[in-house]
Design an enzyme around this catalytic site. Structure first.
Site, PDB file in Angstrom:
ATOM      1  N   LYS A  89       0.811  -1.225   0.000  1.00  0.00           N
ATOM      2  CA  LYS A  89       0.000   0.000   0.000  1.00  0.00           C
ATOM      3  C   LYS A  89       0.845   1.276   0.000  1.00  0.00           C
ATOM      4  O   LYS A  89       0.420   2.306  -0.507  1.00  0.00           O
ATOM      5  CB  LYS A  89      -0.939   0.012   1.207  1.00  0.00           C
ATOM      6  CG  LYS A  89      -2.099  -0.957   1.043  1.00  0.00           C
ATOM      7  CD  LYS A  89      -3.176  -0.688   2.072  1.00  0.00           C
ATOM      8  CE  LYS A  89      -4.422  -1.502   1.774  1.00  0.00           C
ATOM      9  NZ  LYS A  89      -4.252  -2.925   2.163  1.00  0.00           N
ATOM     10  N   GLU A 111      -9.590   7.209   3.471  1.00  0.00           N
ATOM     11  CA  GLU A 111     -10.488   6.312   4.192  1.00  0.00           C
ATOM     12  C   GLU A 111      -9.676   5.078   4.571  1.00  0.00           C
ATOM     13  O   GLU A 111      -8.673   4.773   3.937  1.00  0.00           O
ATOM     14  CB  GLU A 111     -11.664   5.892   3.299  1.00  0.00           C
ATOM     15  CG  GLU A 111     -11.416   4.668   2.394  1.00  0.00           C
ATOM     16  CD  GLU A 111     -10.351   4.878   1.320  1.00  0.00           C
ATOM     17  OE1 GLU A 111     -10.074   6.041   0.967  1.00  0.00           O
ATOM     18  OE2 GLU A 111      -9.782   3.875   0.840  1.00  0.00           O
ATOM     19  N   SER A 377       1.585  -9.897  -0.783  1.00  0.00           N
ATOM     20  CA  SER A 377       1.248  -8.472  -0.663  1.00  0.00           C
ATOM     21  C   SER A 377       1.622  -7.854   0.678  1.00  0.00           C
ATOM     22  O   SER A 377       1.849  -6.649   0.771  1.00  0.00           O
ATOM     23  CB  SER A 377      -0.241  -8.261  -0.937  1.00  0.00           C
ATOM     24  OG  SER A 377      -1.021  -9.098  -0.110  1.00  0.00           O
TER      25      SER A 377
HETATM   26  C1  PLP Z   1      -5.084  -3.919   1.709  1.00  0.00           C
HETATM   27  C2  PLP Z   1      -4.392  -5.181   1.455  1.00  0.00           C
HETATM   28  C3  PLP Z   1      -4.797  -6.045   0.405  1.00  0.00           C
HETATM   29  C4  PLP Z   1      -6.010  -5.789  -0.436  1.00  0.00           C
HETATM   30  O1  PLP Z   1      -5.969  -4.646  -1.226  1.00  0.00           O
HETATM   31  P1  PLP Z   1      -5.770  -4.697  -2.786  1.00  0.00           P
HETATM   32  O2  PLP Z   1      -6.057  -3.310  -3.215  1.00  0.00           O
HETATM   33  O3  PLP Z   1      -6.737  -5.694  -3.357  1.00  0.00           O
HETATM   34  O4  PLP Z   1      -4.372  -5.096  -3.052  1.00  0.00           O
HETATM   35  C5  PLP Z   1      -4.059  -7.185   0.177  1.00  0.00           C
HETATM   36  N1  PLP Z   1      -2.990  -7.501   0.928  1.00  0.00           N
HETATM   37  C6  PLP Z   1      -2.582  -6.717   1.952  1.00  0.00           C
HETATM   38  C7  PLP Z   1      -1.395  -7.139   2.747  1.00  0.00           C
HETATM   39  C8  PLP Z   1      -3.263  -5.543   2.241  1.00  0.00           C
HETATM   40  O5  PLP Z   1      -2.849  -4.782   3.275  1.00  0.00           O
END
Ligand code: PLP
Length: 400
Positions: A89, A111, A377
């Site tokens: 993010k 948000e 992610s």
């Molecule tokens: C917020 C988040 C997501 C989901 O958000 P996307 O916009 O779909 O990528 C996925 N993995 C992690 C670790 C997150 O913090």
């Protein structure tokens, strides 16, 4: 077939900008300026240098050994979990705050649901000395107290939202309301590939650093710049969009998106928007939405707070509709198992969101030489309570 956004802001039939009159000038200004600014050399240098020295990029591309042996393919992890603040993010937050500054904006709003996007935005605002206001549903403020404290320590003002279900959807509505009343000086940092055009495209571009690095890393490690398959989880869709971005037109690369099945897509407790949603408009965007027969937005459910948005990025609604991406619904228990498996086999505790992508390995088959990249992610620190609870429940079951 073109998978990129068209000039009107659509991916196929999804996308667009359905906004109140009062926001028209804001969104139009952003739409006119974002590509020019992003393409300026000085912007690119500033963005690249922060990604390198502040976030710690490039994030490694790690070839797993035991996970690869278990599933019979060459499985790489793209280590977004190693970024500053623990997930992908931050890439988008830096991009948008830099952009806002160049547009002459002096105030940032955001948000947040679980608080991850709020923390990323508050972090960048501290770094770049911008006042930051984060809207968060009152229920989430209680559930995610540590993130609230982090945001406050970083100097942001967290504003609890008491309307509706007091969760992400309501926080988003309130942020939009704030933007309406401060159109001149405020930039609204949206945390995923959602919202009105140009947000989905802009966020995808900021996250496309993921696939850009992957191309170079695969060239070095495999002698070709593309993998056979990329797997990513989808909440709003930003990490998946970033991981797919530079391969959208390369049909040798198979895309698999994992959405949150919750307790199962045949139960009322799910966040599998692409499986269960119907077309409609949410937060300025035409896309698939979890909604009742008469069009009320349904509160989604997932064990993972980052995946329970009631809509989905228009790019993913489109990629699924035209069969460019396969979409699998991964249930809570499958994600939990995958999180423990990665921890045991590779010594990496993943975020619960990322564990949904890992769980795909059990549902598809690969050839031994296939190169598979899973976009990891984020890291699992924030999910320890859930993991500890799952371990306790397992021990209790074992003793019965
Ligand atoms: C917020 C988040 C997501 C989901 O958000 P996307 O916009 O779909 O990528 C996925 N993995 C992690 C670790 C997150 O913090």
């Amino acid at each position: 077939m073109n998978y990129q956004v068209n000039e009107n802001g659509y991916y196929g039939q999804f996308g667009g900008a359905y906004i109140p009159e009062i926001l028209y000038d804001n969104v139009e200004e952003l739409k006119k300026q974002y590509l020019t600014i992003i393409n300026e050399l000085s912007f690119q240098e500033e963005f690249a240098s922060l990604l390198r020295d502040y976030v710690g990029r490039p994030s490694p591309l790690f070839l797993t050994k035991r996970l690869s042996e278990k599933y019979g393919a060459k499985i790489y992890l793209k280590r977004e979990d190693l970024n500053h603040t623990g997930a992908h993010k931050i890439n988008n937050a830096i991009g948008q705050v830099l952009l806002a500054r160049r547009m002459g904006k002096t105030r940032i709003i955001a948000e947040t649901g679980a608080g991850q996007h709020g923390v990323a935005t508050a972090t960048v605002c501290a770094l770049l000395n911008m006042p930051c206001f984060v809207y968060m549903g009152a229920t989430d403020v209680e559930r995610q107290h540590l993130n609230v404290q982090k945001m406050e320590m970083l100097g942001a003002t967290v504003i609890p939202v008491h309307s509706g279900n007091k969760t992400l959807k309501d926080a988003t509505n309130e942020a939009i309301r704030d933007w309406c009343s401060h159109p001149e000086d405020t930039h609204y940092v949206i945390g995923s590939t959602v919202g009105p055009h140009p947000y989905p495209d802009m966020v995808a571009r900021f996250q496309s650093i993921i696939s850009q690095e992957m191309m170079q890393q695969l060239e070095e490690k495999e002698g070709r710049h593309y993998p056979d398959c990329i797997i990513a989880c989808v909440g709003g869709g930003s990490n998946a969009a970033g991981a797919f971005y530079h391969y959208l037109d390369n049909d040798k690369v198979r895309f698999i998106a994992a959405e949150a099945g919750g307790k199962g897509i045949d139960t009322p407790f799910s966040a599998a928007t692409i499986h269960l949603g119907r077309e409609g408009i949410i937060h300025g965007c035409r896309t698939l939405i979890m909604q009742t027969e008469d069009g009320q937005i349904e509160e989604p459910y997932s064990i993972s707070a980052g995946l329970d948005y009631p809509g989905v990025g228009p790019i993913h609604a489109h990629l699924s509709q035209v069969h460019r991406a396969e979409v699998l619904a991964i249930n809570d228990d499958e994600a939990l198992d995958a999180a423990f498996e990665l921890t045991h086999l590779e010594g990496i505790i993943p975020a619960l969101e990322s564990a949904h992508a890992l769980a795909v390995l059990k549902k598809v088959s690969f050839q031994p030489n296939d190169v598979v990249v899973i976009n990891l992610s984020g890291r699992g620190d924030k999910d320890m309570e859930t993991y500890i609870k799952a371990m306790k429940e397992n021990t209790t079951k074992g003793n019965e």
